[in-house]
Write a protein that holds these residues in place. Sequence first.
Motif, mmCIF file in Angstrom:
data_model
loop_
_atom_site.group_PDB
_atom_site.id
_atom_site.type_symbol
_atom_site.label_atom_id
_atom_site.label_comp_id
_atom_site.label_asym_id
_atom_site.label_seq_id
_atom_site.Cartn_x
_atom_site.Cartn_y
_atom_site.Cartn_z
ATOM 1 N N THR A 114 45.252 72.249 -1.931
ATOM 2 C CA THR A 114 45.118 70.791 -1.950
ATOM 3 C C THR A 114 43.833 70.387 -1.225
ATOM 4 O OG1 THR A 114 47.499 70.418 -2.042
ATOM 5 C CG2 THR A 114 46.147 68.586 -1.278
ATOM 6 N N LEU A 115 43.025 69.576 -1.893
ATOM 7 C CA LEU A 115 41.760 69.091 -1.350
ATOM 8 C C LEU A 115 41.870 67.588 -1.136
ATOM 9 C CD1 LEU A 115 39.416 71.009 -3.820
ATOM 10 C CD2 LEU A 115 40.009 71.690 -1.486
ATOM 11 N N THR A 116 41.644 67.146 0.099
ATOM 12 C CA THR A 116 41.787 65.736 0.442
ATOM 13 C C THR A 116 40.425 65.076 0.549
ATOM 14 O OG1 THR A 116 43.770 66.292 1.696
ATOM 15 C CG2 THR A 116 42.825 64.121 2.069
ATOM 16 N N LEU A 117 40.326 63.840 0.046
ATOM 17 C CA LEU A 117 39.074 63.093 0.077
ATOM 18 C C LEU A 117 39.287 61.813 0.879
ATOM 19 C CD1 LEU A 117 38.920 65.011 -2.493
ATOM 20 C CD2 LEU A 117 37.326 63.344 -3.432
ATOM 21 N N TRP A 118 38.864 61.844 2.129
ATOM 22 C CA TRP A 118 38.958 60.692 3.047
ATOM 23 C C TRP A 118 37.959 60.974 4.159
ATOM 24 C CZ3 TRP A 118 40.490 55.889 2.967
ATOM 25 C CH2 TRP A 118 40.784 55.190 4.142
ATOM 26 N N GLU A 161 43.943 62.899 -2.881
ATOM 27 C CA GLU A 161 43.973 64.353 -2.790
ATOM 28 C C GLU A 161 44.010 64.910 -4.204
ATOM 29 O OE1 GLU A 161 47.423 65.012 -0.424
ATOM 30 O OE2 GLU A 161 48.831 64.805 -2.087
ATOM 31 N N VAL A 162 43.516 66.120 -4.311
ATOM 32 C CA VAL A 162 43.515 66.816 -5.593
ATOM 33 C C VAL A 162 44.269 68.117 -5.376
ATOM 34 C CG1 VAL A 162 42.127 67.720 -7.470
ATOM 35 C CG2 VAL A 162 41.270 65.795 -6.121
ATOM 36 N N ALA A 163 45.387 68.245 -6.061
ATOM 37 C CA ALA A 163 46.228 69.432 -5.928
ATOM 38 C C ALA A 163 45.897 70.408 -7.050
ATOM 39 C CB ALA A 163 47.700 69.043 -5.975
ATOM 40 N N LEU A 191 45.511 70.761 -12.470
ATOM 41 C CA LEU A 191 45.007 69.908 -11.405
ATOM 42 C C LEU A 191 45.759 68.591 -11.437
ATOM 43 C CD1 LEU A 191 41.247 69.175 -10.706
ATOM 44 C CD2 LEU A 191 42.745 67.287 -11.347
ATOM 45 N N THR A 192 46.042 68.053 -10.260
ATOM 46 C CA THR A 192 46.689 66.750 -10.135
ATOM 47 C C THR A 192 45.874 65.854 -9.218
ATOM 48 O OG1 THR A 192 48.913 67.651 -10.492
ATOM 49 C CG2 THR A 192 48.766 65.524 -9.379
ATOM 50 N N TRP A 193 45.529 64.673 -9.721
ATOM 51 C CA TRP A 193 44.881 63.650 -8.890
ATOM 52 C C TRP A 193 45.975 62.761 -8.288
ATOM 53 C CZ3 TRP A 193 39.511 63.600 -8.613
ATOM 54 C CH2 TRP A 193 38.796 64.219 -9.640
ATOM 55 N N ASN A 216 50.078 51.912 6.956
ATOM 56 C CA ASN A 216 51.186 52.862 6.825
ATOM 57 C C ASN A 216 51.665 52.877 5.378
ATOM 58 O OD1 ASN A 216 51.778 53.362 9.906
ATOM 59 N ND2 ASN A 216 51.587 51.141 9.656
ATOM 60 N N PRO A 217 50.873 53.408 4.478
ATOM 61 C CA PRO A 217 51.234 53.362 3.062
ATOM 62 C C PRO A 217 52.443 54.240 2.761
ATOM 63 C CG PRO A 217 49.299 54.744 3.389
ATOM 64 C CD PRO A 217 49.587 54.083 4.708
ATOM 65 N N PRO A 218 53.110 53.979 1.634
ATOM 66 C CA PRO A 218 54.277 54.795 1.268
ATOM 67 C C PRO A 218 53.954 56.273 1.159
ATOM 68 C CG PRO A 218 54.097 52.854 -0.139
ATOM 69 C CD PRO A 218 52.843 52.906 0.668
ATOM 70 N N TYR A 219 52.730 56.581 0.777
ATOM 71 C CA TYR A 219 52.322 57.982 0.672
ATOM 72 C C TYR A 219 50.975 58.143 1.362
ATOM 73 C CZ TYR A 219 51.161 62.593 -1.131
ATOM 74 O OH TYR A 219 50.846 63.916 -1.215
ATOM 75 N N VAL A 220 50.860 59.141 2.216
ATOM 76 C CA VAL A 220 49.600 59.447 2.887
ATOM 77 C C VAL A 220 49.121 60.818 2.408
ATOM 78 C CG1 VAL A 220 48.426 59.797 5.089
ATOM 79 C CG2 VAL A 220 50.260 58.105 4.919
ATOM 80 N N PRO A 221 47.965 60.875 1.789
ATOM 81 C CA PRO A 221 47.432 62.190 1.404
ATOM 82 C C PRO A 221 47.285 63.099 2.615
ATOM 83 C CG PRO A 221 46.201 60.423 0.356
ATOM 84 C CD PRO A 221 47.083 59.781 1.381
ATOM 85 N N ALA A 222 46.953 64.336 2.355
ATOM 86 C CA ALA A 222 46.913 65.345 3.414
ATOM 87 C C ALA A 222 45.677 65.194 4.288
ATOM 88 C CB ALA A 222 46.949 66.740 2.804
ATOM 89 N N VAL A 223 45.552 64.024 4.935
ATOM 90 C CA VAL A 223 44.401 63.762 5.786
ATOM 91 C C VAL A 223 44.591 64.412 7.150
ATOM 92 C CG1 VAL A 223 43.811 61.602 4.625
ATOM 93 C CG2 VAL A 223 45.360 61.557 6.583
ATOM 94 N N LEU A 224 43.498 64.850 7.726
ATOM 95 C CA LEU A 224 43.543 65.403 9.070
ATOM 96 C C LEU A 224 43.996 64.319 10.045
ATOM 97 C CD1 LEU A 224 42.946 67.707 11.047
ATOM 98 C CD2 LEU A 224 40.580 66.897 11.147
#
Length: 929
Positions: free
Chosen positions: A270-274, A314-316, A323-325, A535-543
């Motif tokens: 999983t690649l996170t973009l933030w 994130e891109v899984a 691939l999943t966006w 505090n969104p319902p879903y938080v991507p895999a951010v550090l």
Amino acid sequence: MKSYQKLATDIPQPTESYAEEESIDGKPPCLRKLSTWWLGVGLLMMVAVLLSGVTMWMFRHMSGSQHEQTPLEKCSAVPEPLRFDCYPERNMVVTKELCESRGCCFIERDQPLRSRSGVPWCFYPPDFPSYTLESLNQTELGMVGLLRRKVKAYYPRDIERLQLSVEFETDTRLHIKITDSTSPRFEVPLEVPQAVKRAENPIYSLEFSKEPFGLLLRRRASGAVLLNTTVAPLIFADQFLQISTILPSKFLYGLGEHRSSFLHSLDWNTLTLWARDVPPMESYNLYGAHPFYLLMEEGGSAHGVFLLNSNAMEVALQPAPALTWRAIGGVLDFYIFLGPDPNMVIQQYQQVIGFPAMPPFWGLGFHLCRWGYGTSNETWQIVKAMRNYQIPQDAQWNDIDYMEGYRDFTFDPEKFDTLPQLVEDLHKHGQYYVMILDPGISSTNPPGSYWPYDEGLRRGIFINTTQGQTLIGQVWPGLTAFPDFSNPDTYQWWLENLNQFHTRIPFDGLWIDMNEPSDFKDGSVDGCSPGELDNPPYVPAVLGGSLSAKTVCASAKQSTSVHYNLHNLYGLMEAKATASALIQIRGKRPLVISRSTFPSQGRYSGHWLGDNMSKWKDMYWSVPGVLSFNLFGIPLVGADICGFSGTTSEELCTRWMQLGAFYPFARNHNTQKEKAQDPVAFSSVARTAMKEVLLTRYALLPFLYTLFHRAHLQGHTVARALFFEFPQDVITYSIDKQFLWGQSLLVTPVLEPGMDSVIGYFPRGVWYDYYTGSSVNSSGESLKMAAPLDHINLHLREGAILPTQKPGSTSWVSSGNPLRLIAALSQNASAWGDLFWDDGESLDTFERGDYSYLVFNVTQNVFTSTVLHANVEATYITVDVLSVYGVREKPSRVTVNGKENPFSYLDNQVLTVSDLNLNLSQGFSIRWL
């Protein structure tokens, strides 16, 4: 609805693309009762099933069995590589109850399988409900459709009706957008070209699935399926957007900014973009966000996909390959580029985001910096020592030490009292000065004592809280406010601050750091709101697990939107304002180097790869980093040579200087309280090795400058992966320890300690040692080469002509020296090259016609220089030497413009013609007989 299993073996094949069929009464032929859910992926599915051992399933359906499957059978039949995660939330245990509450399959793997991390326990079943394509109508540029949600999604505020728009913009570019059909949503304010007519002969075809909705994109020539979004459901809620696709191969690149190998792993990655302020480390989101990938297909073709979305995402990646966006805002706005070769893909991408700016010539020289010089006199002493040893250097930089109390637009009146004199001295020697700027503006000064804050507050140009008050965070000066670069008024305020400071310290370039933006207090000194932006319902895999980790609150208010939407754009917007200010202040090409980046940033700045460490692995990681940013349209890129944090060793720094001399942007930079790592800090042996490799870089500046011209004009890469030039050679697809400058110069650095040799891969063809002209005829093989500590291996590709120049101590000195042209003959004794030349600093020289452009050719033992365009700059330059590599027989004589000329010939088949004194502005020919 039919199951995956049934559709995998029961698919009618369309006779032509739905994209080209005419609608009847507003209902195109694609709206058929039978879904094409598995169209194009049926064979992939069957192969996957076979490989997973479920052969009875395949046999039963191929034989027409009517057995009605149970839910468990449906779920079990989905092979592991094709299981798309239905419960991607982290930091929680996904139970059977939670999973099935979403209508998904739950298969808890047994202990032996559990070690195979990544395979989801909760995944979408074959018949998971999604959107239905209700209508599809032709438009002037493509088509527009309406999607309706079949069953309510499990994320809040899911959107029932979506609009699909498809534009066939060019024969090699397709634009697909999915958004809310009733309410406007945030879209990235990027200036992109608008198509004016529909593509006439597209090299792609597009097909649709009605229920569940999906897209299938094919390459016409090969029939390869490039996108197939029917493999998992489309989800479109207010703060959760998800779409998946099967990939035609595993060779995937891009999706920055991350520290990883150039070729991404698809093993449940999983690649996170933030954008995030963090020293580069594996597996985490770094400074910039680039939702673009390039994929090499079987057979050597390539395509690219760009999601124009600035929200956290994130891109899984999974080994199907697929691939999943997942984005948490905005729209699904895709541009697909069909190449068909990787060079063309990147050019087509940059036709959308914009070509990079032409850098000033001095920006390609060697730059030196450190945090911790302490005083301007200490900085000055380093400059003088570099001159004393005649080590090339174009620019001296200062980190935040120069500031008074770490406040922008100030300099310490005691420790840096001689800074104006230092800058004056640099300019007298044809050198340049670059200083750092952080976006955080000190907010705790006595009223009236700090104009940048007082005036910014008066003009209302700072980012605000949800209550409309100035958001206060904490960075280097202490408590800080953050300029809102989405506000046009901020540009003028920024310009005025820079202009006032420039009258005191006439800097030449700017280094914009901490612009993710970084905030040492998560969110603000008062925290963030409890709302769903923070505090969104879903938080991507951010550090850090939160959108506000080490940055400002996502709910913060900016001029054009909330920070939730604009965060990833902050560095881009600051770079745009900074480049604009530099142009107005100096009237010349700006040099801006930014830490945070976003697509189109190359139009305004370069990039360095951040706060790396003085470790061998960090040196290696810089190569895929440089290659990736060339994919992203930011060719002016490099890493901190010898590492930023920690103490380097003499061996590491020598090797890194050799590699760094071939970064497009070359800067040695390290942190405070560590051993100095500038070239003069080392032994005479190491210092000499560093000097020699810098002289090699300076000799190659005409070639490098011409590569940047091509990048600016056509979107070429400068530092280039080998597979760009050898797309049929699959071995090159995973190489990221070597790279090319342009098409022609192969760089093979030593990246490990204690080595006096290096193994490099040579694609098929003749390769010439840059230094000696000796050749190797490779069939596509790895070769071991000597690599003593004072040597980096460089090789010229057959058929290339490189313009080089006698190097000097600065780019200004070098630019007046005579040229040496090096021709590396192909196996049929031909070669080609070119040279772009101008004054190196004026704005828009190509656009105004104030440049010289020459083309060099070798054919039938004749070297010709043809002047296609000339300006006065070329009249000051002469060609002094021609070296021709690969001349198989010693000539009996050589003529220059018809007159005999002395020459030399070596046993390694190198012909050298010297003392030419030919003016660059006039064409000439050299013949050997």
